[in-house]
Motif scaffolding. Structure first.
Motif, mmCIF file in Angstrom:
data_model
loop_
_atom_site.group_PDB
_atom_site.id
_atom_site.type_symbol
_atom_site.label_atom_id
_atom_site.label_comp_id
_atom_site.label_asym_id
_atom_site.label_seq_id
_atom_site.Cartn_x
_atom_site.Cartn_y
_atom_site.Cartn_z
ATOM 1 N N GLY A 277 -1.350 6.258 4.926
ATOM 2 C CA GLY A 277 -0.178 6.293 4.061
ATOM 3 C C GLY A 277 0.887 7.281 4.473
ATOM 4 O O GLY A 277 2.017 7.241 3.968
ATOM 5 N N TYR B 82 5.938 0.898 -3.072
ATOM 6 C CA TYR B 82 7.370 0.732 -3.312
ATOM 7 C C TYR B 82 7.700 -0.355 -4.329
ATOM 8 O O TYR B 82 8.843 -0.451 -4.768
ATOM 9 N N ALA C 194 0.793 -1.223 0.000
ATOM 10 C CA ALA C 194 0.000 0.000 0.000
ATOM 11 C C ALA C 194 0.830 1.280 0.000
ATOM 12 O O ALA C 194 0.271 2.373 -0.087
ATOM 13 N N CYS C 195 2.148 1.159 0.123
ATOM 14 C CA CYS C 195 2.991 2.356 0.028
ATOM 15 C C CYS C 195 3.478 2.586 -1.393
ATOM 16 O O CYS C 195 3.979 3.676 -1.706
ATOM 17 N N TRP D 258 -1.499 8.288 -3.098
ATOM 18 C CA TRP D 258 -1.627 7.088 -2.255
ATOM 19 C C TRP D 258 -0.234 6.670 -1.820
ATOM 20 O O TRP D 258 0.743 6.846 -2.551
ATOM 21 N N GLY D 259 -0.140 6.158 -0.606
ATOM 22 C CA GLY D 259 1.138 5.689 -0.094
ATOM 23 C C GLY D 259 2.215 6.750 -0.183
ATOM 24 O O GLY D 259 2.054 7.875 0.295
ATOM 25 N N SER E 149 9.522 9.358 6.534
ATOM 26 C CA SER E 149 8.229 9.677 5.939
ATOM 27 C C SER E 149 8.177 11.144 5.523
ATOM 28 O O SER E 149 8.882 11.995 6.066
ATOM 29 N N PHE F 256 -0.772 3.301 10.406
ATOM 30 C CA PHE F 256 -0.553 3.588 8.988
ATOM 31 C C PHE F 256 -0.847 5.039 8.620
ATOM 32 O O PHE F 256 -0.211 5.609 7.724
ATOM 33 N N CYS G 240 4.238 5.771 5.608
ATOM 34 C CA CYS G 240 5.073 4.999 4.687
ATOM 35 C C CYS G 240 6.527 5.458 4.777
ATOM 36 O O CYS G 240 6.816 6.656 4.737
ATOM 37 N N THR H 170 6.151 -0.481 4.851
ATOM 38 C CA THR H 170 5.984 -0.534 3.406
ATOM 39 C C THR H 170 4.581 -0.947 2.972
ATOM 40 O O THR H 170 4.289 -0.969 1.772
ATOM 41 N N ASN H 171 3.711 -1.276 3.930
ATOM 42 C CA ASN H 171 2.413 -1.818 3.558
ATOM 43 C C ASN H 171 1.384 -1.514 4.648
ATOM 44 O O ASN H 171 1.730 -1.036 5.733
ATOM 45 N N PHE H 172 0.135 -1.825 4.353
ATOM 46 C CA PHE H 172 -0.989 -1.613 5.262
ATOM 47 C C PHE H 172 -1.584 -2.951 5.643
ATOM 48 O O PHE H 172 -1.804 -3.818 4.788
#
Length: 255
Positions: free
Chosen positions: A75, A52, A49-50, A206-207, A186, A72, A78, A106-108
């Motif tokens: 985002g 990468y 979800a980021c 997003w992310g 971040s 999170f 991230c 790196t993710n949700f």
């Protein structure tokens, strides 16, 4: 949420402006829980979800984690780094004592409201939870445990090389992925400038992806990036005028 892989072009920028406000320092320790995903080689953690993409080629490797909703922050978290230890005092059976691991967000980890928060719905709000890449989790926990209590603190990120900018999108829509950010890890805000245009604020799409709705084709691009600890870097002409969508440009500058 994996994204396609794009061709990579590298440009080293020597010209930049750094404005230091307050350097990032570690937070206090907070209680949470941690599970794992992605397999023993962490191949199942790619994308995320980021935004990468391939975490190996992006430099994040296998020491990564998906964050619950409470961490999170839609985002905005991230790229943040967390030092995590298993709380051996709370779980002597499945915790590895006296070791820690530092992971990058790196993710949700989405909530699962069909399950109770203490039995499967580990990422349900308001829980602070890390779903870690399996190799990272096994540094602090014993595989059969599955879930362990942890203590974590947010720490400065250490990265090799400079900040990177990947230009995706299309005409009148530049979608810029910013990666490999040290320090706070971040990003708080980003502005973009072309050789024929002044500074324009970008918005988080997003992310770790930031967007601009300007026509900047054929112009060299500069970025002004402010991290969440208030430090700002200006990357002057980091992207040359002959850039194309799908290219990545690496600076020699870090936070």
């Amino acid at each position: 949420m994996a994204k396609p892989a794009f061709a990579v072009a590298t440009l080293l920028a020597c010209s930049y402006l750094a404005v230091a406000v307050n350097g990032f320092s570690p937070s206090g320790w907070t209680k949470a829980h941690a599970t794992f995903y992605g397999g023993s080689d962490a191949s199942g953690t790619m994308g995320g979800a980021c935004g990468y993409g391939d975490l190996y080629s992006a430099g994040y490797g296998t020491r990564t984690a998906a964050l619950s909703t409470a961490l999170f922050n839609d985002g905005a978290s991230c790229g943040q780094c967390y030092k995590i230890i298993c709380d051996h005092n709370a779980d002597t059976q499945w915790c590895r004592k006296g070791v820690s691991v530092t992971v990058t967000a790196t993710n949700f980890c989405p909530p699962n409201f069909a399950l109770p928060s203490n039995n499967g719905g580990w990422c349900n709000p308001p829980l602070q939870h890390f779903d870690m890449a399996e190799p990272a989790w096994e540094k602090i926990g014993i595989y059969r445990g599955g879930i362990v209590p942890v203590l974590f603190q947010r720490v400065p990120c250490k990265k090799h090389g400079g900040v990177r900018f990947t230009i995706n999108g299309r005409d009148y829509f530049e979608l810029v992925l910013i990666t490999n950010v040290a320090g706070s890890g971040s990003i708080q805000s980003v502005s973009i400038k072309g050789t024929k245009a002044g500074w324009m604020a970008m918005s988080r799409n997003w992310g770790a992806n930031w967007q601009s709705n300007s026509y900047l084709n054929g112009q060299s691009l500069s970025f002004r990036v402010t991290a969440t600890d208030g430090e700002t870097r200006v990357f002057e002409d980091i992207v040359p005028s002959n850039w194309a969508f799908g290219q990545t440009f690496s600076s020699s500058v870090q936070f």
